[in-house]
Motif scaffolding. Structure first.
Motif, mmCIF file in Angstrom:
data_model
loop_
_atom_site.group_PDB
_atom_site.id
_atom_site.type_symbol
_atom_site.label_atom_id
_atom_site.label_comp_id
_atom_site.label_asym_id
_atom_site.label_seq_id
_atom_site.Cartn_x
_atom_site.Cartn_y
_atom_site.Cartn_z
ATOM 1 N N ARG A 1 0.846 -1.198 0.000
ATOM 2 C CA ARG A 1 0.000 0.000 0.000
ATOM 3 C C ARG A 1 0.873 1.236 0.000
ATOM 4 O O ARG A 1 2.012 1.213 0.445
ATOM 5 C CB ARG A 1 -0.895 0.014 1.229
ATOM 6 N N TYR A 2 0.310 2.295 -0.489
ATOM 7 C CA TYR A 2 1.043 3.557 -0.493
ATOM 8 C C TYR A 2 0.866 4.247 0.859
ATOM 9 O O TYR A 2 -0.060 3.968 1.608
ATOM 10 C CB TYR A 2 0.561 4.466 -1.624
ATOM 11 N N LEU A 3 1.778 5.140 1.163
ATOM 12 C CA LEU A 3 1.671 5.940 2.382
ATOM 13 C C LEU A 3 0.707 7.093 2.138
ATOM 14 O O LEU A 3 0.767 7.761 1.108
ATOM 15 C CB LEU A 3 3.036 6.498 2.769
ATOM 16 N N ALA A 4 -0.179 7.316 3.065
ATOM 17 C CA ALA A 4 -1.137 8.414 2.932
ATOM 18 C C ALA A 4 -0.411 9.754 2.878
ATOM 19 O O ALA A 4 -0.830 10.667 2.156
ATOM 20 C CB ALA A 4 -2.130 8.384 4.079
ATOM 21 N N SER A 5 0.681 9.871 3.606
ATOM 22 C CA SER A 5 1.423 11.135 3.609
ATOM 23 C C SER A 5 2.021 11.431 2.240
ATOM 24 O O SER A 5 2.078 12.596 1.824
ATOM 25 C CB SER A 5 2.523 11.100 4.669
ATOM 26 N N SER A 6 2.450 10.406 1.513
ATOM 27 C CA SER A 6 3.004 10.656 0.175
ATOM 28 C C SER A 6 1.904 11.098 -0.791
ATOM 29 O O SER A 6 2.152 11.919 -1.670
ATOM 30 C CB SER A 6 3.727 9.418 -0.360
ATOM 31 N N ALA A 7 0.694 10.583 -0.637
ATOM 32 C CA ALA A 7 -0.424 11.020 -1.482
ATOM 33 C C ALA A 7 -0.774 12.475 -1.190
ATOM 34 O O ALA A 7 -1.075 13.243 -2.113
ATOM 35 C CB ALA A 7 -1.628 10.120 -1.256
ATOM 36 N N VAL A 8 -0.731 12.869 0.062
ATOM 37 C CA VAL A 8 -1.025 14.258 0.428
ATOM 38 C C VAL A 8 0.044 15.189 -0.130
ATOM 39 O O VAL A 8 -0.276 16.260 -0.670
ATOM 40 C CB VAL A 8 -1.146 14.403 1.962
ATOM 41 N N VAL A 9 1.298 14.794 -0.045
ATOM 42 C CA VAL A 9 2.385 15.617 -0.580
ATOM 43 C C VAL A 9 2.229 15.775 -2.088
ATOM 44 O O VAL A 9 2.370 16.884 -2.627
ATOM 45 C CB VAL A 9 3.767 15.016 -0.225
ATOM 46 N N CYS A 10 1.905 14.690 -2.789
ATOM 47 C CA CYS A 10 1.704 14.770 -4.240
ATOM 48 C C CYS A 10 0.544 15.703 -4.577
ATOM 49 O O CYS A 10 0.639 16.494 -5.527
ATOM 50 C CB CYS A 10 1.448 13.379 -4.816
ATOM 51 N N ALA A 11 -0.541 15.625 -3.835
ATOM 52 C CA ALA A 11 -1.687 16.501 -4.080
ATOM 53 C C ALA A 11 -1.303 17.962 -3.860
ATOM 54 O O ALA A 11 -1.700 18.839 -4.635
ATOM 55 C CB ALA A 11 -2.854 16.112 -3.179
ATOM 56 N N GLU A 12 -0.541 18.245 -2.828
ATOM 57 C CA GLU A 12 -0.126 19.621 -2.550
ATOM 58 C C GLU A 12 0.827 20.144 -3.616
ATOM 59 O O GLU A 12 0.744 21.306 -4.020
ATOM 60 C CB GLU A 12 0.517 19.723 -1.164
ATOM 61 N N VAL A 13 1.726 19.296 -4.096
ATOM 62 C CA VAL A 13 2.649 19.705 -5.161
ATOM 63 C C VAL A 13 1.862 20.019 -6.433
ATOM 64 O O VAL A 13 2.155 21.012 -7.126
ATOM 65 C CB VAL A 13 3.715 18.617 -5.409
ATOM 66 N N LEU A 14 0.864 19.203 -6.751
ATOM 67 C CA LEU A 14 0.034 19.469 -7.927
ATOM 68 C C LEU A 14 -0.743 20.774 -7.773
ATOM 69 O O LEU A 14 -0.883 21.545 -8.735
ATOM 70 C CB LEU A 14 -0.930 18.308 -8.170
ATOM 71 N N LYS A 15 -1.243 21.050 -6.563
ATOM 72 C CA LYS A 15 -1.961 22.309 -6.338
ATOM 73 C C LYS A 15 -1.033 23.510 -6.498
ATOM 74 O O LYS A 15 -1.412 24.519 -7.103
ATOM 75 C CB LYS A 15 -2.597 22.329 -4.944
ATOM 76 N N ILE A 16 0.177 23.411 -5.982
ATOM 77 C CA ILE A 16 1.142 24.507 -6.107
ATOM 78 C C ILE A 16 1.490 24.733 -7.569
ATOM 79 O O ILE A 16 1.543 25.871 -8.037
ATOM 80 C CB ILE A 16 2.409 24.227 -5.267
ATOM 81 N N ALA A 17 1.714 23.647 -8.307
ATOM 82 C CA ALA A 17 2.044 23.774 -9.730
ATOM 83 C C ALA A 17 0.890 24.409 -10.498
ATOM 84 O O ALA A 17 1.107 25.278 -11.359
ATOM 85 C CB ALA A 17 2.389 22.407 -10.306
ATOM 86 N N ALA A 18 -0.342 24.002 -10.209
ATOM 87 C CA ALA A 18 -1.497 24.571 -10.895
ATOM 88 C C ALA A 18 -1.645 26.053 -10.565
ATOM 89 O O ALA A 18 -1.926 26.874 -11.457
ATOM 90 C CB ALA A 18 -2.756 23.808 -10.514
ATOM 91 N N CYS A 19 -1.458 26.417 -9.307
ATOM 92 C CA CYS A 19 -1.559 27.828 -8.905
ATOM 93 C C CYS A 19 -0.481 28.671 -9.573
ATOM 94 O O CYS A 19 -0.757 29.779 -10.061
ATOM 95 C CB CYS A 19 -1.457 27.960 -7.391
ATOM 96 N N MET A 20 0.738 28.168 -9.616
ATOM 97 C CA MET A 20 1.823 28.910 -10.258
ATOM 98 C C MET A 20 1.554 29.077 -11.752
ATOM 99 O O MET A 20 1.796 30.151 -12.313
ATOM 100 C CB MET A 20 3.159 28.214 -10.017
ATOM 101 N N LEU A 21 1.044 28.042 -12.387
ATOM 102 C CA LEU A 21 0.719 28.124 -13.806
ATOM 103 C C LEU A 21 -0.341 29.196 -14.056
ATOM 104 O O LEU A 21 -0.205 30.005 -14.974
ATOM 105 C CB LEU A 21 0.226 26.766 -14.306
ATOM 106 N N LEU A 22 -1.377 29.218 -13.212
ATOM 107 C CA LEU A 22 -2.425 30.225 -13.372
ATOM 108 C C LEU A 22 -1.907 31.636 -13.113
ATOM 109 O O LEU A 22 -2.288 32.580 -13.809
ATOM 110 C CB LEU A 22 -3.594 29.912 -12.452
ATOM 111 N N VAL A 23 -1.044 31.806 -12.133
ATOM 112 C CA VAL A 23 -0.488 33.131 -11.837
ATOM 113 C C VAL A 23 0.384 33.603 -12.989
ATOM 114 O O VAL A 23 0.274 34.754 -13.439
ATOM 115 C CB VAL A 23 0.307 33.107 -10.511
ATOM 116 N N PHE A 24 1.241 32.723 -13.498
ATOM 117 C CA PHE A 24 2.100 33.116 -14.623
ATOM 118 C C PHE A 24 1.266 33.436 -15.859
ATOM 119 O O PHE A 24 1.550 34.370 -16.591
ATOM 120 C CB PHE A 24 3.119 32.028 -14.955
#
Length: 73
Positions: free
Chosen positions: A39-62
């Motif tokens: 099984r995957y670690l729940a913490s790694s899934a949360v980190v991946c989700a947060e990284v995707l949110k940051i990338a999406a926000c940066m893309l929209l700001v740029f």
């Protein structure tokens, strides 16, 4: 405050609620499945989700700043 700004605020809040709810429900469902593999670690899934949110926000700001930037001479 303009009506467009107010509407954007509520749409953003709704999208954030839907994203967080879907993440929690998907993680709950995937972690309760009976599988033979590791099984995957729940913490790694949360980190991946947060990284995707940051990338999406940066893309929209740029994107927003590049649309309204004055043309280069």
């Amino acid at each position: 405050m303009s009506s467009t700004s107010s509407r954007l605020k509520y749409v953003s809040l709704g999208v954030l609620v839907l994203q967080t709810t879907s993440l929690v429900l998907t993680m709950r469902y995937s972690r309760t499945l009976q599988s033979d593999g590791p099984r995957y670690l729940a913490s790694s899934a949360v980190v991946c989700a947060e990284v995707l949110k940051i990338a999406a926000c940066m893309l929209l700001v740029f994107r927003e700043h590049s649309e309204f930037a004055p043309p280069q001479l």
